[in-house]
Write a protein that holds these residues in place. Structure first.
Motif, PDB file in Angstrom:
ATOM      1  N   ASP A 164       0.823  -1.209   0.000  1.00  0.00           N
ATOM      2  CA  ASP A 164       0.000   0.000   0.000  1.00  0.00           C
ATOM      3  C   ASP A 164       0.857   1.258   0.000  1.00  0.00           C
ATOM      4  OD1 ASP A 164       0.905  -0.554   2.572  1.00  0.00           O
ATOM      5  OD2 ASP A 164      -0.863   0.281   3.565  1.00  0.00           O
ATOM      6  N   ARG A 165       2.011   1.227   0.663  1.00  0.00           N
ATOM      7  CA  ARG A 165       2.904   2.385   0.711  1.00  0.00           C
ATOM      8  C   ARG A 165       3.947   2.363  -0.386  1.00  0.00           C
ATOM      9  NH1 ARG A 165       5.285   2.282   6.567  1.00  0.00           N
ATOM     10  NH2 ARG A 165       6.908   3.484   5.506  1.00  0.00           N
ATOM     11  N   HIS A 166       4.434   1.170  -0.728  1.00  0.00           N
ATOM     12  CA  HIS A 166       5.537   1.063  -1.675  1.00  0.00           C
ATOM     13  C   HIS A 166       5.265  -0.051  -2.688  1.00  0.00           C
ATOM     14  CE1 HIS A 166       7.772   3.816   0.858  1.00  0.00           C
ATOM     15  NE2 HIS A 166       7.640   3.003   1.891  1.00  0.00           N
ATOM     16  N   PRO A 167       4.276   0.136  -3.560  1.00  0.00           N
ATOM     17  CA  PRO A 167       4.016  -0.880  -4.577  1.00  0.00           C
ATOM     18  C   PRO A 167       5.190  -1.007  -5.550  1.00  0.00           C
ATOM     19  CG  PRO A 167       2.738   1.105  -5.014  1.00  0.00           C
ATOM     20  CD  PRO A 167       3.367   1.287  -3.666  1.00  0.00           C
ATOM     21  N   VAL A 168       5.389  -2.231  -6.028  1.00  0.00           N
ATOM     22  CA  VAL A 168       6.473  -2.530  -6.965  1.00  0.00           C
ATOM     23  C   VAL A 168       5.856  -3.188  -8.195  1.00  0.00           C
ATOM     24  CG1 VAL A 168       8.649  -3.746  -7.327  1.00  0.00           C
ATOM     25  CG2 VAL A 168       8.081  -2.856  -5.046  1.00  0.00           C
ATOM     26  N   THR A 169       6.122  -2.616  -9.375  1.00  0.00           N
ATOM     27  CA  THR A 169       5.490  -3.084 -10.604  1.00  0.00           C
ATOM     28  C   THR A 169       6.548  -3.460 -11.637  1.00  0.00           C
ATOM     29  OG1 THR A 169       3.636  -1.572 -10.191  1.00  0.00           O
ATOM     30  CG2 THR A 169       3.802  -2.520 -12.393  1.00  0.00           C
ATOM     31  N   LEU A 170       6.452  -4.683 -12.157  1.00  0.00           N
ATOM     32  CA  LEU A 170       7.349  -5.104 -13.229  1.00  0.00           C
ATOM     33  C   LEU A 170       7.169  -4.242 -14.467  1.00  0.00           C
ATOM     34  CD1 LEU A 170       6.909  -8.989 -13.056  1.00  0.00           C
ATOM     35  CD2 LEU A 170       8.963  -7.719 -12.402  1.00  0.00           C
ATOM     36  N   GLU A 171       8.186  -4.201 -15.321  1.00  0.00           N
ATOM     37  CA  GLU A 171       8.057  -3.424 -16.551  1.00  0.00           C
ATOM     38  C   GLU A 171       7.038  -4.021 -17.503  1.00  0.00           C
ATOM     39  OE1 GLU A 171      11.610  -3.219 -18.913  1.00  0.00           O
ATOM     40  OE2 GLU A 171      12.368  -5.126 -18.146  1.00  0.00           O
ATOM     41  N   SER A 172       6.582  -5.236 -17.230  1.00  0.00           N
ATOM     42  CA  SER A 172       5.493  -5.837 -18.012  1.00  0.00           C
ATOM     43  C   SER A 172       4.125  -5.381 -17.512  1.00  0.00           C
ATOM     44  CB  SER A 172       5.575  -7.360 -17.947  1.00  0.00           C
ATOM     45  OG  SER A 172       5.399  -7.822 -16.621  1.00  0.00           O
ATOM     46  N   GLY A 173       4.101  -4.613 -16.428  1.00  0.00           N
ATOM     47  CA  GLY A 173       2.842  -4.109 -15.890  1.00  0.00           C
ATOM     48  C   GLY A 173       2.266  -4.934 -14.758  1.00  0.00           C
ATOM     49  N   VAL A 174       2.916  -6.016 -14.374  1.00  0.00           N
ATOM     50  CA  VAL A 174       2.423  -6.898 -13.315  1.00  0.00           C
ATOM     51  C   VAL A 174       2.878  -6.376 -11.952  1.00  0.00           C
ATOM     52  CG1 VAL A 174       2.567  -9.219 -12.324  1.00  0.00           C
ATOM     53  CG2 VAL A 174       2.332  -8.918 -14.805  1.00  0.00           C
ATOM     54  N   ARG A 175       1.928  -6.223 -11.032  1.00  0.00           N
ATOM     55  CA  ARG A 175       2.232  -5.791  -9.673  1.00  0.00           C
ATOM     56  C   ARG A 175       2.767  -6.974  -8.869  1.00  0.00           C
ATOM     57  NH1 ARG A 175      -0.097  -1.659  -6.667  1.00  0.00           N
ATOM     58  NH2 ARG A 175       0.006  -0.526  -8.631  1.00  0.00           N
ATOM     59  N   LEU A 176       3.864  -6.745  -8.147  1.00  0.00           N
ATOM     60  CA  LEU A 176       4.495  -7.811  -7.376  1.00  0.00           C
ATOM     61  C   LEU A 176       3.915  -7.896  -5.968  1.00  0.00           C
ATOM     62  CD1 LEU A 176       8.278  -7.443  -8.301  1.00  0.00           C
ATOM     63  CD2 LEU A 176       6.571  -8.982  -9.287  1.00  0.00           C
ATOM     64  N   PRO A 177       4.017  -9.074  -5.340  1.00  0.00           N
ATOM     65  CA  PRO A 177       3.693  -9.177  -3.918  1.00  0.00           C
ATOM     66  C   PRO A 177       4.713  -8.379  -3.121  1.00  0.00           C
ATOM     67  CG  PRO A 177       4.751 -11.178  -4.681  1.00  0.00           C
ATOM     68  CD  PRO A 177       4.486 -10.349  -5.911  1.00  0.00           C
ATOM     69  N   PRO A 178       4.533  -8.235  -1.800  1.00  0.00           N
ATOM     70  CA  PRO A 178       5.493  -7.455  -1.012  1.00  0.00           C
ATOM     71  C   PRO A 178       6.928  -7.915  -1.246  1.00  0.00           C
ATOM     72  CG  PRO A 178       3.575  -7.984   0.313  1.00  0.00           C
ATOM     73  CD  PRO A 178       3.419  -8.748  -0.977  1.00  0.00           C
ATOM     74  N   CYS A 179       7.800  -6.949  -1.504  1.00  0.00           N
ATOM     75  CA  CYS A 179       9.208  -7.242  -1.781  1.00  0.00           C
ATOM     76  C   CYS A 179      10.068  -6.929  -0.559  1.00  0.00           C
ATOM     77  CB  CYS A 179       9.704  -6.398  -2.947  1.00  0.00           C
ATOM     78  SG  CYS A 179       8.875  -6.694  -4.518  1.00  0.00           S
ATOM     79  N   PHE A 180      11.201  -7.622  -0.471  1.00  0.00           N
ATOM     80  CA  PHE A 180      12.178  -7.284   0.548  1.00  0.00           C
ATOM     81  C   PHE A 180      13.039  -6.115   0.072  1.00  0.00           C
ATOM     82  CE2 PHE A 180      11.757 -11.854   1.918  1.00  0.00           C
ATOM     83  CZ  PHE A 180      11.272 -11.577   3.190  1.00  0.00           C
ATOM     84  N   VAL A 181      13.624  -5.402   1.045  1.00  0.00           N
ATOM     85  CA  VAL A 181      14.607  -4.372   0.768  1.00  0.00           C
ATOM     86  C   VAL A 181      15.554  -4.328   1.958  1.00  0.00           C
ATOM     87  CG1 VAL A 181      13.349  -2.430   1.834  1.00  0.00           C
ATOM     88  CG2 VAL A 181      14.919  -2.005  -0.085  1.00  0.00           C
ATOM     89  N   TYR A 182      16.814  -3.986   1.716  1.00  0.00           N
ATOM     90  CA  TYR A 182      17.787  -3.872   2.796  1.00  0.00           C
ATOM     91  C   TYR A 182      17.820  -2.434   3.292  1.00  0.00           C
ATOM     92  CZ  TYR A 182      19.379  -8.607   1.937  1.00  0.00           C
ATOM     93  OH  TYR A 182      19.422  -9.981   1.816  1.00  0.00           O
ATOM     94  N   VAL A 183      17.416  -2.253   4.555  1.00  0.00           N
ATOM     95  CA  VAL A 183      17.313  -0.930   5.178  1.00  0.00           C
ATOM     96  C   VAL A 183      18.562  -0.679   6.011  1.00  0.00           C
ATOM     97  CG1 VAL A 183      15.999   0.445   6.832  1.00  0.00           C
ATOM     98  CG2 VAL A 183      14.804  -1.066   5.229  1.00  0.00           C
ATOM     99  N   GLY A 184      19.113   0.520   5.925  1.00  0.00           N
ATOM    100  CA  GLY A 184      20.363   0.832   6.605  1.00  0.00           C
ATOM    101  C   GLY A 184      20.250   0.863   8.116  1.00  0.00           C
ATOM    102  N   ARG A 185      21.264   0.329   8.778  1.00  0.00           N
ATOM    103  CA  ARG A 185      21.323   0.348  10.236  1.00  0.00           C
ATOM    104  C   ARG A 185      21.830   1.677  10.789  1.00  0.00           C
ATOM    105  NH1 ARG A 185      22.003  -4.962  12.892  1.00  0.00           N
ATOM    106  NH2 ARG A 185      21.652  -6.637  11.370  1.00  0.00           N
ATOM    107  N   HIS A 186      22.416   2.507   9.931  1.00  0.00           N
ATOM    108  CA  HIS A 186      23.113   3.694  10.410  1.00  0.00           C
ATOM    109  C   HIS A 186      22.408   5.000  10.048  1.00  0.00           C
ATOM    110  CE1 HIS A 186      26.300   0.853  11.194  1.00  0.00           C
ATOM    111  NE2 HIS A 186      26.343   0.531   9.914  1.00  0.00           N
ATOM    112  N   GLY A 187      21.204   4.925   9.500  1.00  0.00           N
ATOM    113  CA  GLY A 187      20.557   6.130   9.020  1.00  0.00           C
ATOM    114  C   GLY A 187      21.104   6.540   7.671  1.00  0.00           C
ATOM    115  N   CYS A 188      20.657   7.693   7.199  1.00  0.00           N
ATOM    116  CA  CYS A 188      21.114   8.185   5.894  1.00  0.00           C
ATOM    117  C   CYS A 188      21.720   9.570   6.039  1.00  0.00           C
ATOM    118  CB  CYS A 188      19.954   8.215   4.891  1.00  0.00           C
ATOM    119  SG  CYS A 188      18.651   9.404   5.273  1.00  0.00           S
ATOM    120  N   LEU A 189      22.569   9.931   5.101  1.00  0.00           N
ATOM    121  CA  LEU A 189      23.170  11.262   5.092  1.00  0.00           C
ATOM    122  C   LEU A 189      22.185  12.274   4.522  1.00  0.00           C
ATOM    123  CD1 LEU A 189      26.829  10.574   3.903  1.00  0.00           C
ATOM    124  CD2 LEU A 189      26.007  10.983   6.232  1.00  0.00           C
ATOM    125  N   SER A 190      22.235  13.486   5.054  1.00  0.00           N
ATOM    126  CA  SER A 190      21.364  14.553   4.581  1.00  0.00           C
ATOM    127  C   SER A 190      22.121  15.482   3.639  1.00  0.00           C
ATOM    128  CB  SER A 190      20.824  15.366   5.766  1.00  0.00           C
ATOM    129  OG  SER A 190      21.895  15.989   6.469  1.00  0.00           O
TER     130      SER A 190
END
Length: 262
Positions: A164-190
């Motif tokens: 609902d927040r971060h949909p992921v769609t293949l270039e063929s137009g097919v919507r994917l089920p929830p995907c994994f992503v690697y989130v940083g442990r240290h925050g991000c630079l501004s």
């Protein structure tokens, strides 16, 4: 860029090339080859064409896990580089056979992690980008491959993106089920405006960080090449890691860190 060019080097060997050579099309990493995948409109990836056969049939022929047993993982940095992925899997005695599909990911963009990798580059991290869409690769990994990739990502937590927040769609137009992503442990630079800094090529990124901080220049020199050479020293990396928050350059990423891991 030809398939041979994709394997010319990798960020571990040449840090200033981070995130590495990224393909321009979907494909399948098979050993030291990147086989292009031709999307078929309105179909899932296993029905796309890999040469004279479908991706599904290719995986069967190679004796690999079918797409139904694989997990989609959004790559925001060097995991989208075939040479980097080949190095990671070969070093763990796993044959690299990895489907890599281009997708549109909503609300996520490649940012910059608030740490320096031991190889000398400043790596990517996903950052929230409401209202934006990023064209990113999704890797398709079976359980063993996913566990191996986890081992290679000590500075990240694997999280699942809600559709609902971060949909992921293949270039063929097919919507994917929830995907994994690697989130940083240290925050991000501004950036200079207090927003999440976006990923750019390493020479530009490192030079901008050096230009903004006399203390960083004293630690790491005045050029990207000097920076890479000096941060190979663990004590220098640790000093840089402490300097980033001390200078007010780090943003927390609680919204991403708090996403479910399963």
């Amino acid at each position: 860029m030809t398939e041979t060019d994709l394997f010319h080097d990798d960020p571990m060997a040449r840090p200033l090339t981070y995130p590495g050579r990224i393909p321009t099309t979907s494909g399948v990493l098979v050993d030291d080859e990147y086989m292009p995948l031709l999307p078929v409109g309105g179909t899932p990836a296993e029905e796309w064409q890999a040469g004279d056969e479908t991706l599904g049939k290719l995986l069967v022929r190679l004796g690999c896990s079918p797409m139904s047993d694989r997990y989609p993982v959004v790559a925001v940095g060097s995991n989208a580089s075939p040479s980097q992925m080949r190095r990671k899997f070969v070093s763990h005695a796993i044959r690299p056979v990895i489907p890599m599909t281009l997708t549109d990911v909503e609300g996520i963009a490649p940012g910059v992690s608030a740490h320096v990798n031991r190889w000398g580059y400043v790596p990517a991290v996903p950052v929230e980008a409401p209202g934006e869409s990023a064209r990113l690769f999704v890797l398709w990994l079976d359980e063993r491959e996913l566990a191996t990739l986890d081992v290679t990502e000590p500075n990240y937590w694997r999280r699942r993106l809600p559709t609902d927040r971060h949909p992921v769609t293949l270039e063929s137009g097919v919507r994917l089920p929830p995907c994994f992503v690697y989130v940083g442990r240290h925050g991000c630079l501004s950036d200079g405006d207090g927003q999440a800094r976006r990923l750019v090529d390493q020479p530009t990124l490192i030079q901008s960080l050096l230009d903004d901080s006399p203390d960083l220049r004293r630690l790491c020199g005045g050029t990207p090449e000097e920076f890479v050479a000096r941060v190979r020293d663990e004590a220098i990396r640790e000093a840089v890691y402490r300097l980033f928050p001390a200078e007010g350059r780090v943003l927390p990423q609680s919204a991403l860190v708090d996403l479910p891991s399963l």
